[in-house]
Design a protein around this motif. Structure first.
Motif, mmCIF file in Angstrom:
data_model
loop_
_atom_site.group_PDB
_atom_site.id
_atom_site.type_symbol
_atom_site.label_atom_id
_atom_site.label_comp_id
_atom_site.label_asym_id
_atom_site.label_seq_id
_atom_site.Cartn_x
_atom_site.Cartn_y
_atom_site.Cartn_z
ATOM 1 N N TYR A 93 0.836 -1.207 0.000
ATOM 2 C CA TYR A 93 0.000 0.000 0.000
ATOM 3 C C TYR A 93 0.869 1.254 0.000
ATOM 4 C CZ TYR A 93 -3.355 3.487 1.538
ATOM 5 O OH TYR A 93 -4.126 4.609 1.625
ATOM 6 N N PHE A 94 1.960 1.250 0.739
ATOM 7 C CA PHE A 94 2.854 2.396 0.815
ATOM 8 C C PHE A 94 3.554 2.652 -0.517
ATOM 9 C CE2 PHE A 94 7.156 4.069 1.596
ATOM 10 C CZ PHE A 94 6.817 5.299 2.149
ATOM 11 N N LEU A 95 3.913 1.611 -1.242
ATOM 12 C CA LEU A 95 4.646 1.759 -2.489
ATOM 13 C C LEU A 95 3.760 2.083 -3.689
ATOM 14 C CD1 LEU A 95 7.266 -1.107 -2.110
ATOM 15 C CD2 LEU A 95 7.590 1.344 -1.763
ATOM 16 N N GLN A 96 2.443 2.015 -3.528
ATOM 17 C CA GLN A 96 1.544 2.395 -4.617
ATOM 18 C C GLN A 96 1.608 3.893 -4.824
ATOM 19 O OE1 GLN A 96 -2.355 1.063 -3.582
ATOM 20 N NE2 GLN A 96 -2.168 -0.762 -4.834
ATOM 21 N N LYS A 97 1.671 4.298 -6.079
ATOM 22 C CA LYS A 97 1.717 5.723 -6.389
ATOM 23 C C LYS A 97 0.365 6.152 -6.926
ATOM 24 C CE LYS A 97 6.593 5.685 -7.301
ATOM 25 N NZ LYS A 97 7.659 5.916 -8.239
ATOM 26 N N GLU A 98 -0.165 7.171 -6.313
ATOM 27 C CA GLU A 98 -1.452 7.704 -6.731
ATOM 28 C C GLU A 98 -1.269 9.186 -7.023
ATOM 29 O OE1 GLU A 98 -5.791 8.586 -4.776
ATOM 30 O OE2 GLU A 98 -4.661 6.849 -4.089
ATOM 31 N N LYS A 140 -2.001 42.477 -11.143
ATOM 32 C CA LYS A 140 -0.963 42.539 -12.162
ATOM 33 C C LYS A 140 -0.224 41.197 -12.266
ATOM 34 C CE LYS A 140 3.066 45.228 -13.518
ATOM 35 N NZ LYS A 140 3.939 46.348 -13.190
ATOM 36 N N TYR A 141 -0.027 40.520 -11.139
ATOM 37 C CA TYR A 141 0.690 39.253 -11.104
ATOM 38 C C TYR A 141 -0.286 38.107 -10.874
ATOM 39 C CZ TYR A 141 4.741 42.253 -10.596
ATOM 40 O OH TYR A 141 5.690 43.209 -10.795
ATOM 41 N N LEU A 142 0.074 36.980 -11.403
ATOM 42 C CA LEU A 142 -0.751 35.785 -11.253
ATOM 43 C C LEU A 142 -0.267 34.996 -10.046
ATOM 44 C CD1 LEU A 142 -2.927 33.885 -12.400
ATOM 45 C CD2 LEU A 142 -1.144 32.807 -13.781
ATOM 46 N N ASN A 143 -1.120 34.802 -9.071
ATOM 47 C CA ASN A 143 -0.788 34.003 -7.887
ATOM 48 C C ASN A 143 -1.030 32.528 -8.207
ATOM 49 O OD1 ASN A 143 -0.180 36.226 -6.317
ATOM 50 N ND2 ASN A 143 -2.308 36.494 -5.672
ATOM 51 N N MET A 144 -0.009 31.721 -7.963
ATOM 52 C CA MET A 144 -0.122 30.288 -8.200
ATOM 53 C C MET A 144 0.054 29.547 -6.883
ATOM 54 S SD MET A 144 2.019 29.835 -11.708
ATOM 55 C CE MET A 144 1.464 28.185 -11.968
ATOM 56 N N THR A 145 -0.772 28.540 -6.683
ATOM 57 C CA THR A 145 -0.699 27.713 -5.486
ATOM 58 C C THR A 145 -0.519 26.267 -5.917
ATOM 59 O OG1 THR A 145 -2.205 29.218 -4.354
ATOM 60 C CG2 THR A 145 -1.904 27.043 -3.390
ATOM 61 N N LEU A 146 0.484 25.603 -5.347
ATOM 62 C CA LEU A 146 0.715 24.192 -5.616
ATOM 63 C C LEU A 146 0.378 23.392 -4.375
ATOM 64 C CD1 LEU A 146 4.183 24.403 -7.415
ATOM 65 C CD2 LEU A 146 1.944 24.191 -8.457
ATOM 66 N N ASP A 147 -0.424 22.392 -4.565
ATOM 67 C CA ASP A 147 -0.803 21.492 -3.464
ATOM 68 C C ASP A 147 -0.204 20.112 -3.780
ATOM 69 O OD1 ASP A 147 -1.888 20.271 -1.298
ATOM 70 O OD2 ASP A 147 -3.922 20.193 -2.123
ATOM 71 N N ILE A 148 0.875 19.765 -3.113
ATOM 72 C CA ILE A 148 1.566 18.505 -3.358
ATOM 73 C C ILE A 148 1.387 17.600 -2.151
ATOM 74 C CG2 ILE A 148 3.798 17.435 -3.807
ATOM 75 C CD1 ILE A 148 4.671 20.072 -5.081
ATOM 76 N N THR A 149 0.912 16.411 -2.398
ATOM 77 C CA THR A 149 0.719 15.424 -1.337
ATOM 78 C C THR A 149 1.657 14.261 -1.589
ATOM 79 O OG1 THR A 149 -1.600 16.056 -1.195
ATOM 80 C CG2 THR A 149 -0.951 13.979 -0.162
ATOM 81 N N LEU A 150 2.498 13.970 -0.609
ATOM 82 C CA LEU A 150 3.434 12.844 -0.701
ATOM 83 C C LEU A 150 2.921 11.683 0.140
ATOM 84 C CD1 LEU A 150 6.763 14.828 -0.351
ATOM 85 C CD2 LEU A 150 5.701 14.024 -2.432
ATOM 86 N N PRO A 151 3.128 10.476 -0.338
ATOM 87 C CA PRO A 151 2.628 9.330 0.444
ATOM 88 C C PRO A 151 3.405 9.126 1.709
ATOM 89 C CG PRO A 151 3.798 8.578 -1.508
ATOM 90 C CD PRO A 151 3.756 10.075 -1.564
#
Length: 72
Positions: A42-47, A61-72
């Motif tokens: 289950y831990f080694l499965q990548k989703e 004037k500027y574009l705000n970007m948000t990154l939501d990264i979830t690591l297992p």
């Protein structure tokens, strides 16, 4: 099977190893090993989930970007 008994009962300063205890030890070992490999699998499965939302209110004037990264 008595030699596999890891949970012998102490009686008069020594342990008595029983056949039932040997079976319980082997069953416990199999259960723990099975659970370990299931959790490892289950831990080694990548989703991966890709999601992009475009903000329509571009008053800035500027574009705000948000990154939501979830690591297992």
């Amino acid at each position: 099977m008595k030699s596999f008994d890891a949970f012998g009962r102490p009686v008069q300063e020594f342990q008595v190893k029983t056949t039932f205890g040997g079976y319980m030890s082997v069953c416990s070992l199999i259960l723990v090993t099975t659970l370990f490999f299931m959790e490892l699998w289950y831990f080694l499965q990548k989703e991966t989930k890709d999601k992009m939302v475009i903000d329509q209110g571009q008053d800035q004037k500027y574009l705000n970007m948000t990154l939501d990264i979830t690591l297992p």
